[in-house]
Write an enzyme that holds these catalytic residues in place. Structure first.
Site, PDB file in Angstrom:
ATOM      1  N   SER A 128       0.837  -1.190   0.000  1.00  0.00           N
ATOM      2  CA  SER A 128       0.000   0.000   0.000  1.00  0.00           C
ATOM      3  C   SER A 128       0.885   1.258   0.000  1.00  0.00           C
ATOM      4  O   SER A 128       1.704   1.423  -0.898  1.00  0.00           O
ATOM      5  CB  SER A 128      -0.953  -0.054   1.198  1.00  0.00           C
ATOM      6  OG  SER A 128      -1.975   0.906   1.079  1.00  0.00           O
ATOM      7  N   ASP A 282      -8.167  -5.528  -6.266  1.00  0.00           N
ATOM      8  CA  ASP A 282      -7.995  -4.286  -5.503  1.00  0.00           C
ATOM      9  C   ASP A 282      -8.841  -3.197  -6.157  1.00  0.00           C
ATOM     10  O   ASP A 282      -8.746  -2.958  -7.355  1.00  0.00           O
ATOM     11  CB  ASP A 282      -6.514  -3.886  -5.494  1.00  0.00           C
ATOM     12  CG  ASP A 282      -6.177  -2.838  -4.445  1.00  0.00           C
ATOM     13  OD1 ASP A 282      -6.995  -1.925  -4.233  1.00  0.00           O
ATOM     14  OD2 ASP A 282      -5.087  -2.922  -3.853  1.00  0.00           O
ATOM     15  N   HIS A 311      -7.664  -5.081  -1.758  1.00  0.00           N
ATOM     16  CA  HIS A 311      -6.453  -4.393  -1.304  1.00  0.00           C
ATOM     17  C   HIS A 311      -5.762  -5.198  -0.205  1.00  0.00           C
ATOM     18  O   HIS A 311      -4.535  -5.197  -0.094  1.00  0.00           O
ATOM     19  CB  HIS A 311      -6.833  -3.000  -0.792  1.00  0.00           C
ATOM     20  CG  HIS A 311      -5.669  -2.103  -0.513  1.00  0.00           C
ATOM     21  ND1 HIS A 311      -4.729  -1.781  -1.470  1.00  0.00           N
ATOM     22  CD2 HIS A 311      -5.282  -1.444   0.608  1.00  0.00           C
ATOM     23  CE1 HIS A 311      -3.823  -0.963  -0.961  1.00  0.00           C
ATOM     24  NE2 HIS A 311      -4.136  -0.749   0.311  1.00  0.00           N
TER      25      HIS A 311
END
Length: 339
Positions: A128, A282, A311
């Site tokens: 991330s 995602d 995600h």
């Protein structure tokens, strides 16, 4: 305290603001070898601290402390490094200055150079916003970084990503009627709505449709949303979250004096061997965005994590996804970077 502090002194940020007595909190795993060439840098993601990275570190894994010296620097704003909740007036809470990913990586470089004398990095890896930092390391220090492995992370907030983060932010700002003069009235209780908004983005449609939260021990959808999303966000300081959201929304690896906003040039300047692993489902750091980036990095492979966990395929929760990431890191670390 299971981490160390590196004092940076008075830091002039990319914005031009000076953050006094700034510091990085970091933790190391393993030992630096004599050649100082067994270094892995593993920055933290939005809302995470070094402990949340430890699922990917261990004996027999790609990030094996018996082989590598692994440095986990905490993101500025995450509550351990200099942050709104731990910085004295006049830079406390809502007054904390805007910090970029470029700032974070520059200061991490200072840590490596001044504290350890490191000149080569075998791998920068991250999930991330940690993934964005991996890209930034490759663009900022192309001669130093031999490999990067961003997973669930993109090299800039593409327009949709920006809008998603704006929605997360808005759910918090609404608690004070969007009045910027009242930001210091925010409390952790106001984070409840943030958790509920993010719940729709962190995991995929299929995750919810197939009720995979049962695998995590939750009997109902409501229990899952309250037990995971509300609780995790209500444990965060709202001013730290606003700071990290700003960092994420302005995380373009080309938005600095080296590249002056030329995103393709920044990508093409990355010399590291790159293994880019988006989550296939995602919703806001999408595989399509990563594919564009991978196509412009000279030595990149594009290897999506085929997962229903969205995600959070990169979050260390689902064992199949964890194994995929670890296997790809082992392969990447096995490749020679010598020309």
């Amino acid at each position: 305290m299971d981490y160390e502090i590196f004092n940076l002194g008075d830091v002039i940020l990319q914005s031009g603001v000076t953050l006094p007595n700034a510091y990085l909190a970091y933790k190391t795993y393993g030992k630096l070898n004599e050649q100082k060439d067994n270094v892995v840098v593993y920055p933290t993601a939005f809302g995470d601290q070094h402990v949340q990275n430890e699922w990917l570190i261990g004996s027999g894994m790609a990030l094996d402390p018996e082989k590598y010296f692994i440095i986990v620097p905490n993101l500025l704003g995450n509550g351990l490094s200099s942050s709104p909740n731990n910085t004295p007036h006049p830079f406390d809470r809502a007054n904390f200055p805007q910090v970029t990913i470029y700032d974070n990586v520059r200061l991490q470089h200072q840590l490596l150079a001044e504290k350890f004398g490191i000149q080569k990095i075998a791998l920068v890896v991250g999930w991330s916003m940690g993934g964005i930092q991996a890209f930034q390391w490759g663009a900022s220090y192309p001669e130093m970084v031999e490999r990067i492995a961003p997973f669930g992370g993109i090299a800039k907030p593409w327009p949709h990503t920006y809008v998603v983060l704006e929605g997360v932010k808005a759910s918090l700002l609404s608690a004070v009627g969007f009045d910027s003069s009242k930001l210091n009235q925010l409390t952790s209780a106001d984070m409840r709505a943030v958790g509920r908004v993010y719940a729709g983005w962190g995991l995929s449609h299929a995750f919810y449709r197939e009720e995979l939260y049962h695998e995590m021990g939750f009997e109902s959808l409501e229990d899952f949303v309250a037990g995971v999303w509300e609780n995790s966000f209500m444990n965060m300081d709202p001013h730290n979250v606003l700071s990290m959201l700003w960092t994420g929304q302005h995380a373009d690896i080309s938005d600095n004096p080296s590249y002056n906003g030329d995103f393709d040039k920044a990508l093409k300047s990355i010399k590291a061997l790159a293994c880019i692993m988006p989550g296939s489902t995602d919703l806001f750091c999408t595989a399509d965005d990563n594919e564009y980036e991978a196509e412009r990095i000279p030595n990149a492979t594009f290897n999506p994590i085929q997962s229903l966990w969205g995600h959070f395929a990169g979050r260390g929760i689902n064992s199949t996804d964890n194994q995929f990431i670890d296997d790809n890191l082992k392969h990447l670390l096995s490749l020679s970077t010598k020309v």
